[in-house]
Design an enzyme around this catalytic site. Structure first.
Site, PDB file in Angstrom:
ATOM      1  N   GLU A   1      -8.041   6.686  10.086  1.00  0.00           N
ATOM      2  CA  GLU A   1      -8.432   7.469  11.260  1.00  0.00           C
ATOM      3  C   GLU A   1      -7.608   8.750  11.369  1.00  0.00           C
ATOM      4  OE1 GLU A   1      -9.412   3.154  12.172  1.00  0.00           O
ATOM      5  OE2 GLU A   1      -7.784   4.216  11.180  1.00  0.00           O
TER       6      GLU A   1
ATOM      7  N   TYR B   1     -17.567  25.989  -1.060  1.00  0.00           N
ATOM      8  CA  TYR B   1     -17.245  24.564  -1.066  1.00  0.00           C
ATOM      9  C   TYR B   1     -16.179  24.220  -2.096  1.00  0.00           C
ATOM     10  CZ  TYR B   1     -21.354  24.896  -4.151  1.00  0.00           C
ATOM     11  OH  TYR B   1     -22.268  25.287  -5.081  1.00  0.00           O
TER      12      TYR B   1
ATOM     13  N   GLU C   1       0.820  -1.210   0.000  1.00  0.00           N
ATOM     14  CA  GLU C   1       0.000   0.000   0.000  1.00  0.00           C
ATOM     15  C   GLU C   1       0.856   1.263   0.000  1.00  0.00           C
ATOM     16  OE1 GLU C   1      -4.142  -0.632   2.186  1.00  0.00           O
ATOM     17  OE2 GLU C   1      -2.450  -1.100   3.514  1.00  0.00           O
TER      18      GLU C   1
ATOM     19  N   LYS D   1     -12.498   4.118   2.166  1.00  0.00           N
ATOM     20  CA  LYS D   1     -11.286   3.640   1.509  1.00  0.00           C
ATOM     21  C   LYS D   1     -11.599   2.675   0.371  1.00  0.00           C
ATOM     22  CE  LYS D   1      -6.765   1.663   2.500  1.00  0.00           C
ATOM     23  NZ  LYS D   1      -5.953   0.951   3.467  1.00  0.00           N
TER      24      LYS D   1
END
Length: 119
Positions: free
Chosen positions: A73, A53, A21, A98
């Site tokens: 997290e 935005y 990863e 994810k």
């Protein structure tokens, strides 16, 4: 409280704990709800009175693309810190997906809620 939202913001980044990863870029998807009083903008019909935005999205895209966190997290928490400290919002709810990190799951990730006083 009014909510300004960004839904389905897809950004590629390095994220994950495994060696493989750390060598690839993966897409994450953000759904963001931001507490913001839109009444002044509704009265003036002027962009300076509201939460832009597009500016939030551009800031987060730059940050996430450059990040290399191991945990979703940590990334989610940092994203909320940016929104609360750099934009005039009182609260933020963030869903960070994810994607298919777990076989058989359509998505995995975290949902966090933060208020201005939390950062």
């Amino acid at each position: 409280m009014d909510i300004v939202f960004i839904q389905g913001l897809k950004i590629d980044c390095v994220i994950g704990i495994y060696d493989w990863e750390r060598e690839i870029r993966q897409d994450i998807t953000l759904d963001i709800e931001m507490g913001f009083d839109i009444e002044p903008a509704s009265k003036t019909d002027h962009i300076d009175q509201t939460l832009d935005y597009k500016a939030v999205s551009k800031r987060l895209i730059g940050f996430v693309k450059d990040s290399e966190f191991q945990l979703v997290e940590t990334l989610a928490s940092r994203i909320c810190d940016i929104i609360l400290s750099e934009f005039e919002v009182t609260q933020v709810k963030l869903t960070l997906n994810k994607g298919k990190a777990v076989t058989g799951a359509q998505g995995v990730g975290v949902i966090i809620n933060r208020h201005k006083k939390d950062c």
